[in-house]
Design a protein around this motif. Structure first.
Motif, PDB file in Angstrom:
ATOM      1  N   VAL A   1       0.576  -1.356   0.334  1.00 15.12           N
ATOM      2  CA  VAL A   1       0.020  -0.162   0.053  1.00 15.12           C
ATOM      3  C   VAL A   1       0.986   0.974   0.561  1.00 15.12           C
ATOM      4  O   VAL A   1       1.817   1.221   0.530  1.00 15.12           O
ATOM      5  CB  VAL A   1      -0.774   0.228   0.897  1.00 15.12           C
ATOM      6  N   ASN A   2       0.226   2.475  -1.053  1.00 13.48           N
ATOM      7  CA  ASN A   2       0.581   3.737  -0.850  1.00 13.48           C
ATOM      8  C   ASN A   2       0.723   4.520   1.197  1.00 13.48           C
ATOM      9  O   ASN A   2       2.046   4.769   1.078  1.00 13.48           O
ATOM     10  CB  ASN A   2       0.044   4.926  -1.704  1.00 13.48           C
TER      11      ASN A   2
ATOM     12  N   ASN B   1       4.435   0.276   0.504  1.00 11.67           N
ATOM     13  CA  ASN B   1       5.644   0.115  -0.302  1.00 11.67           C
ATOM     14  C   ASN B   1       6.677  -0.105  -0.403  1.00 11.67           C
ATOM     15  O   ASN B   1       7.797  -0.782  -1.080  1.00 11.67           O
ATOM     16  CB  ASN B   1       4.855   1.482  -2.035  1.00 11.67           C
TER      17      ASN B   1
ATOM     18  N   ASP C   1       5.862   1.482  -5.894  1.00  9.23           N
ATOM     19  CA  ASP C   1       5.004   2.395  -5.703  1.00  9.23           C
ATOM     20  C   ASP C   1       4.491   2.766  -7.360  1.00  9.23           C
ATOM     21  O   ASP C   1       3.799   2.987  -8.519  1.00  9.23           O
ATOM     22  CB  ASP C   1       5.649   3.746  -6.392  1.00  9.23           C
TER      23      ASP C   1
ATOM     24  N   ASN D   1       0.889   1.750  -7.936  1.00  6.71           N
ATOM     25  CA  ASN D   1      -0.555   2.399  -7.431  1.00  6.71           C
ATOM     26  C   ASN D   1      -1.399   2.335  -8.350  1.00  6.71           C
ATOM     27  O   ASN D   1      -1.747   3.024  -9.883  1.00  6.71           O
ATOM     28  CB  ASN D   1      -0.353   3.693  -6.933  1.00  6.71           C
TER      29      ASN D   1
ATOM     30  N   ASP E   1      -5.462   2.021  -3.130  1.00 11.33           N
ATOM     31  CA  ASP E   1      -4.506   1.683  -3.964  1.00 11.33           C
ATOM     32  C   ASP E   1      -4.914   0.945  -5.596  1.00 11.33           C
ATOM     33  O   ASP E   1      -4.100   0.090  -5.656  1.00 11.33           O
ATOM     34  CB  ASP E   1      -3.832   0.362  -3.188  1.00 11.33           C
TER      35      ASP E   1
END
Length: 130
Positions: free
Chosen positions: A13-14, A54, A69, A72, A120
């Motif tokens: 996840v970001n 990430n 990334d 995403n 995401d």
């Protein structure tokens, strides 16, 4: 496969905290673990969902794969969750900020399913056997 004792699916996840907050709303429960670098929700006796930033997994992968990334917003996996009340779960997902992808419909494989995307782009499906 008795040698597998626990299944944990980890989503990259970001923003770990934003995703933890999102899934807290989706599951209507707090994570069982929420520390820097990992959040975990126990979904069933032998099943967990993990959330890893990430940047954290990128350190482990050490440039041997594309940086997470770069993915995403792209659907990279699907959480297919059988639930008791699909309407309740679907309404809760919308109210929790999930993006509706496909409303509740009878599917040709014998399930009634609705599809959503998380923050995401990971897909969440709520299903019930027809």
């Amino acid at each position: 496969m008795k040698h597998i004792q626990l299944i944990e699916t980890v989503l990259y996840v970001n923003d770990q905290q934003a995703s933890a907050d999102f899934y807290t709303k989706i599951f209507r429960r707090h994570p069982d673990l929420n520390v820097s670098g990992m959040t975990e929700f126990r979904l069933a006796e032998n099943c967990k969902l993990g959330l890893m930033p990430n940047k954290g997994i990128a350190k482990i992968l050490s440039g041997r794969t594309p940086h997470p990334d770069q993915g995403n917003g792209i659907p990279r996996c699907e959480l297919y969750l059988y639930v008791e009340d699909i309407e309740l779960e679907s309404d809760n997902a919308i109210n929790s900020g999930a993006k509706l992808i496909s409303p509740i419909e009878d599917r040709d494989w014998g399930d009634k399913v609705s599809y959503f995307a998380d923050l995401d782009g990971h897909i969440i499906a709520f299903a019930k056997k027809l």
